[in-house]
Design a protein around this motif. Sequence first.
Motif, mmCIF file in Angstrom:
data_model
loop_
_atom_site.group_PDB
_atom_site.id
_atom_site.type_symbol
_atom_site.label_atom_id
_atom_site.label_comp_id
_atom_site.label_asym_id
_atom_site.label_seq_id
_atom_site.Cartn_x
_atom_site.Cartn_y
_atom_site.Cartn_z
ATOM 1 N N UNK A 22 0.791 -1.235 -0.005
ATOM 2 C CA UNK A 22 0.031 0.081 -0.055
ATOM 3 C C UNK A 22 0.686 1.264 0.080
ATOM 4 N N UNK A 23 2.143 1.037 0.296
ATOM 5 C CA UNK A 23 3.006 2.200 0.525
ATOM 6 C C UNK A 23 4.210 2.498 -0.625
ATOM 7 N N UNK A 24 3.822 1.646 -1.776
ATOM 8 C CA UNK A 24 4.845 1.555 -2.954
ATOM 9 C C UNK A 24 4.674 2.843 -3.605
ATOM 10 N N UNK A 25 5.754 3.540 -4.117
ATOM 11 C CA UNK A 25 7.190 3.006 -4.403
ATOM 12 C C UNK A 25 8.164 2.879 -3.145
ATOM 13 N N UNK A 26 7.537 3.808 -2.057
ATOM 14 C CA UNK A 26 8.682 4.132 -1.120
ATOM 15 C C UNK A 26 9.084 2.568 -0.552
ATOM 16 N N UNK A 27 8.107 1.792 -0.210
ATOM 17 C CA UNK A 27 8.772 0.492 0.228
ATOM 18 C C UNK A 27 9.390 -0.274 -0.604
ATOM 19 N N UNK A 264 -0.730 2.719 5.864
ATOM 20 C CA UNK A 264 -1.932 3.134 5.019
ATOM 21 C C UNK A 264 -1.368 4.585 4.893
ATOM 22 N N UNK A 265 -1.439 5.285 3.722
ATOM 23 C CA UNK A 265 -0.967 6.334 3.350
ATOM 24 C C UNK A 265 -1.615 7.621 3.959
ATOM 25 N N UNK A 266 -2.952 7.616 4.091
ATOM 26 C CA UNK A 266 -3.666 8.553 4.696
ATOM 27 C C UNK A 266 -3.552 8.665 6.171
ATOM 28 N N UNK A 267 -3.625 7.465 6.849
ATOM 29 C CA UNK A 267 -3.372 7.273 8.438
ATOM 30 C C UNK A 267 -2.025 7.752 8.692
ATOM 31 N N UNK A 268 -0.899 7.303 7.674
ATOM 32 C CA UNK A 268 0.303 7.855 8.047
ATOM 33 C C UNK A 268 0.506 9.444 8.129
ATOM 34 N N UNK A 269 -0.385 9.967 7.267
ATOM 35 C CA UNK A 269 0.023 11.503 7.270
ATOM 36 C C UNK A 269 -0.674 12.014 8.527
ATOM 37 N N UNK A 270 -2.040 11.447 8.833
ATOM 38 C CA UNK A 270 -2.485 11.954 10.252
ATOM 39 C C UNK A 270 -1.825 11.764 11.547
ATOM 40 N N UNK A 271 -0.879 10.615 11.231
ATOM 41 C CA UNK A 271 -0.063 10.322 12.487
ATOM 42 C C UNK A 271 0.961 11.231 12.733
ATOM 43 N N UNK A 272 1.670 11.603 11.572
ATOM 44 C CA UNK A 272 2.806 12.460 11.488
ATOM 45 C C UNK A 272 2.193 13.976 11.866
ATOM 46 N N UNK A 273 0.992 14.443 11.545
ATOM 47 C CA UNK A 273 0.776 15.768 11.787
ATOM 48 C C UNK A 273 0.189 15.898 13.081
ATOM 49 N N UNK A 274 -0.635 14.805 13.806
ATOM 50 C CA UNK A 274 -1.041 14.686 15.001
ATOM 51 C C UNK A 274 0.035 14.857 15.908
ATOM 52 N N UNK A 275 0.963 13.760 15.805
ATOM 53 C CA UNK A 275 2.106 13.492 16.822
ATOM 54 C C UNK A 275 3.147 14.636 16.728
ATOM 55 N N UNK A 276 3.203 15.272 15.579
ATOM 56 C CA UNK A 276 4.255 16.362 15.529
ATOM 57 C C UNK A 276 4.010 17.719 16.117
#
Length: 305
Positions: A22-27, A264-276
């Motif tokens: 789900x996170x290609x191509x980074x992964x 999951x890309x959307x959840x990942x973005x939420x995690x970064x924003x919330x935790x930052x």
Amino acid sequence: MPTQSPRPTRKAVIPVAGMGTRFLPATKAVPKELLPVVDRPALQYIVEEAARAGLGEVLMVTGRGKAGIEDFFDRHPELETALEKKGDEGRLAAVHESTEVAQVHFVRQGEARGLGHAVLQAAAFVGDEPFAVLLGDDIIDARDHLLEQMLAVQAEKGGSVVALLDVGAENIDKYGAVAVEPGGSEDVVAITGMVEKPPADEAPSTLAIIGRYVLAPEVFDVLRETPPGRGGEIQLTDAMATLIERGDPMHGVVFSGRRYDTGDRLDYLKAVVRLASEREDLGPDFRAWLAEFVADLPGTGASQA
Ligand code: UTP
């Protein structure tokens, strides 16, 4: 025979051998478990969670392309010497954190044949005692003591315990879904059945299994006999369903806190924003920028454009 185990849970297993499609191509080149959430890999939050819950022995189930994970939890003498020479105590402490948090061991899965198959690779490490499984891409907010609660339920009731989240009918086809009965308190339920990724109209409830489990060691014998299921993978859900059919106790803790599926890309973005935004060092500047950014976004109602 139902398991009424008085044995304490001491060990944690973290499967990190999945392909992360789900996170290609980074992964393609970076394990999804090492993607940074602010400035630390997702996996570091998870190892810290295990250690906080008293599980200081951790086994990671790794695979091809995941060598960076072993490097991350190993010492880095050259880097440490360079930081020492510079007198950079803060960064030195950050580098040490990952090696000191827990005793981390590794085993390889060989082939990504599913979560059940990954867990089976931990049999020799775990032996004959209950153990926790934490998925390597699922972050539970540090202020929510989900794993501690699951360990307490397992100590009281024996058998196995899984974490559950109400994901609604529209999302249940992406998860393992459970059939439940009241379990003695508001957020603890007895599980009477489970099915992997059911269509919404066949799901037994909207309660989904999320990435935390405390499992009885009996699951290993069942996994050895579990044939590939959905997607051709050996499913942990299928093995747990067999345990339930055999009459082994299985409970669920219904979670209502914050959880991020960083695979999951959307959840990942939420995690970064919330935790930052909640960090003491970065938070004030980041929140100020974020407020301005959101105010300027078209279509939010905040923008005058
Ligand atoms: P996921 O369901 O997120 O699968 O696995 P995945 O293959 O890693 O990711 P996508 O769906 O292709 O994007 C849940 C957890 O189980 C591990 C993964 O590393 C992840 O932590 N896993 C999965 C294994 O260790 N081995 C497997 O064969 C499958």
